[in-house]
Design a protein around this motif. Sequence first.
Motif, mmCIF file in Angstrom:
data_model
loop_
_atom_site.group_PDB
_atom_site.id
_atom_site.type_symbol
_atom_site.label_atom_id
_atom_site.label_comp_id
_atom_site.label_asym_id
_atom_site.label_seq_id
_atom_site.Cartn_x
_atom_site.Cartn_y
_atom_site.Cartn_z
ATOM 1 N N LEU A 4 0.559 -0.017 -4.751
ATOM 2 C CA LEU A 4 -0.489 -0.980 -5.390
ATOM 3 C C LEU A 4 -1.857 -0.851 -5.136
ATOM 4 O O LEU A 4 -2.647 -1.504 -5.692
ATOM 5 C CB LEU A 4 0.049 -2.400 -5.614
ATOM 6 N N ALA A 5 -2.036 -0.359 -3.894
ATOM 7 C CA ALA A 5 -3.375 -0.332 -3.447
ATOM 8 C C ALA A 5 -3.644 0.987 -2.699
ATOM 9 O O ALA A 5 -2.789 1.586 -2.329
ATOM 10 C CB ALA A 5 -3.760 -1.635 -2.315
ATOM 11 N N ASP A 6 -4.903 1.555 -2.872
ATOM 12 C CA ASP A 6 -5.253 2.624 -2.270
ATOM 13 C C ASP A 6 -5.607 2.836 -0.561
ATOM 14 O O ASP A 6 -5.595 3.736 -0.197
ATOM 15 C CB ASP A 6 -6.577 3.393 -3.019
ATOM 16 N N ASN A 7 -5.765 1.747 -0.011
ATOM 17 C CA ASN A 7 -6.180 1.472 1.177
ATOM 18 C C ASN A 7 -6.031 0.037 1.640
ATOM 19 O O ASN A 7 -5.511 -0.946 1.012
ATOM 20 C CB ASN A 7 -7.650 1.729 1.503
ATOM 21 N N VAL A 23 2.967 -15.591 -0.080
ATOM 22 C CA VAL A 23 2.734 -15.244 1.289
ATOM 23 C C VAL A 23 1.216 -14.790 1.364
ATOM 24 O O VAL A 23 0.997 -13.467 0.605
ATOM 25 C CB VAL A 23 3.587 -14.193 1.834
ATOM 26 N N LYS A 24 0.321 -14.881 2.103
ATOM 27 C CA LYS A 24 -1.052 -14.288 2.174
ATOM 28 C C LYS A 24 -1.348 -13.705 3.624
ATOM 29 O O LYS A 24 -2.543 -12.972 3.886
ATOM 30 C CB LYS A 24 -2.001 -15.711 2.153
ATOM 31 N N ASP A 25 -0.480 -13.535 4.330
ATOM 32 C CA ASP A 25 -0.352 -12.628 5.737
ATOM 33 C C ASP A 25 0.025 -11.357 5.505
ATOM 34 O O ASP A 25 0.967 -11.432 5.257
ATOM 35 C CB ASP A 25 0.411 -13.534 6.820
ATOM 36 N N TYR A 26 -0.840 -10.319 5.714
ATOM 37 C CA TYR A 26 -0.506 -9.096 5.325
ATOM 38 C C TYR A 26 0.273 -8.421 6.539
ATOM 39 O O TYR A 26 0.770 -7.298 6.455
ATOM 40 C CB TYR A 26 -2.024 -8.385 5.279
ATOM 41 N N ARG A 72 0.776 -1.364 -0.128
ATOM 42 C CA ARG A 72 -0.172 -0.036 0.010
ATOM 43 C C ARG A 72 0.664 1.211 0.229
ATOM 44 O O ARG A 72 0.700 2.157 -0.758
ATOM 45 C CB ARG A 72 -0.947 -0.059 1.216
ATOM 46 N N ASP A 73 1.723 1.359 1.156
ATOM 47 C CA ASP A 73 2.424 2.743 1.281
ATOM 48 C C ASP A 73 3.847 3.003 0.229
ATOM 49 O O ASP A 73 4.076 3.938 -0.226
ATOM 50 C CB ASP A 73 2.856 2.668 2.698
ATOM 51 N N LYS A 87 -4.895 -5.915 1.249
ATOM 52 C CA LYS A 87 -5.520 -7.124 1.893
ATOM 53 C C LYS A 87 -5.744 -8.146 0.628
ATOM 54 O O LYS A 87 -5.569 -9.559 0.638
ATOM 55 C CB LYS A 87 -6.275 -7.196 3.019
ATOM 56 N N ARG A 88 -6.498 -7.701 -0.321
ATOM 57 C CA ARG A 88 -7.166 -8.566 -1.408
ATOM 58 C C ARG A 88 -6.211 -8.891 -2.154
ATOM 59 O O ARG A 88 -5.991 -10.129 -2.703
ATOM 60 C CB ARG A 88 -8.140 -7.778 -2.046
ATOM 61 N N ILE A 89 -5.077 -7.985 -2.476
ATOM 62 C CA ILE A 89 -4.023 -8.265 -3.285
ATOM 63 C C ILE A 89 -3.155 -9.495 -2.576
ATOM 64 O O ILE A 89 -2.681 -10.607 -3.588
ATOM 65 C CB ILE A 89 -3.030 -7.124 -3.843
#
Length: 244
Positions: A55-58, A78-81, A50-51, A63-65
């Motif tokens: 690649l994501a706005d929020n 890896v699926k753990d944010y 995100r930051d 988390k979806r990515i």
Amino acid sequence: MAKMGSRKHLKRYKAPKSWPIHPKEDTWTVKPAPGSHAIEDSLPLLVIIRDILGLADNSREAKRIINTGNVLIDGRAVKDYKFPVGFMDVLTIPKTEENYRILLDTKGRLTLHPISAEDASFKLAKIVNKSTIKGGKTQLNLHDGKNVIIDEDAYSVGDVICLKVPEQEINEVYPLEIGATVLVTGGKHTGELGTVSEIIENKSSNPNTIIIENSSKDEFLTLKDYAFVVGTDAPAISLLEVNK
């Protein structure tokens, strides 16, 4: 909110100085899960997506990515944010064909350094200690929390091994010795590249030190533990521009 923050979140102004995020943008950021790297030595995967990479706005989008398995660390999804991504880890995003190695800049901040797909096929890991296990084999414990088991003990603490990922197979070893090319990972010379010119082993309880010569032929003293070998005559990996 306060209860949730204590478990999963961290106030931005309390984030480690190694995190390349602005402390005043939001009140909270993600707290990395306990794991392979300490909090001050790693970035939560969500913060990277995100930051840093944008690649994501929020958080929800990030988390979806991550949940779809579209982010690899050292070649594994890896699926753990909250997963802690640290020094020398390799981050790959297959859909965009982007690859990064986590390095330290001269201000001690963890930085995503773009690398090629070929470079993303291996990582460097420092041996922090080792032990003999059942069957007379040797377990090498690495700086990233992982370990490798070998039949014959041919390595020393402080050496760096080049691992094929995700297989964790040893391709090569870079001993911590005079003439080795090292990257400094702590102290006022963090992020600097140089060549080992002398190793000083202290007989007292004081930590061992090392003398390093930089590209300007200037020498400086640092702790032996801060020396991370990245090659023999030259770096085996691509490094930040400031180190070239």
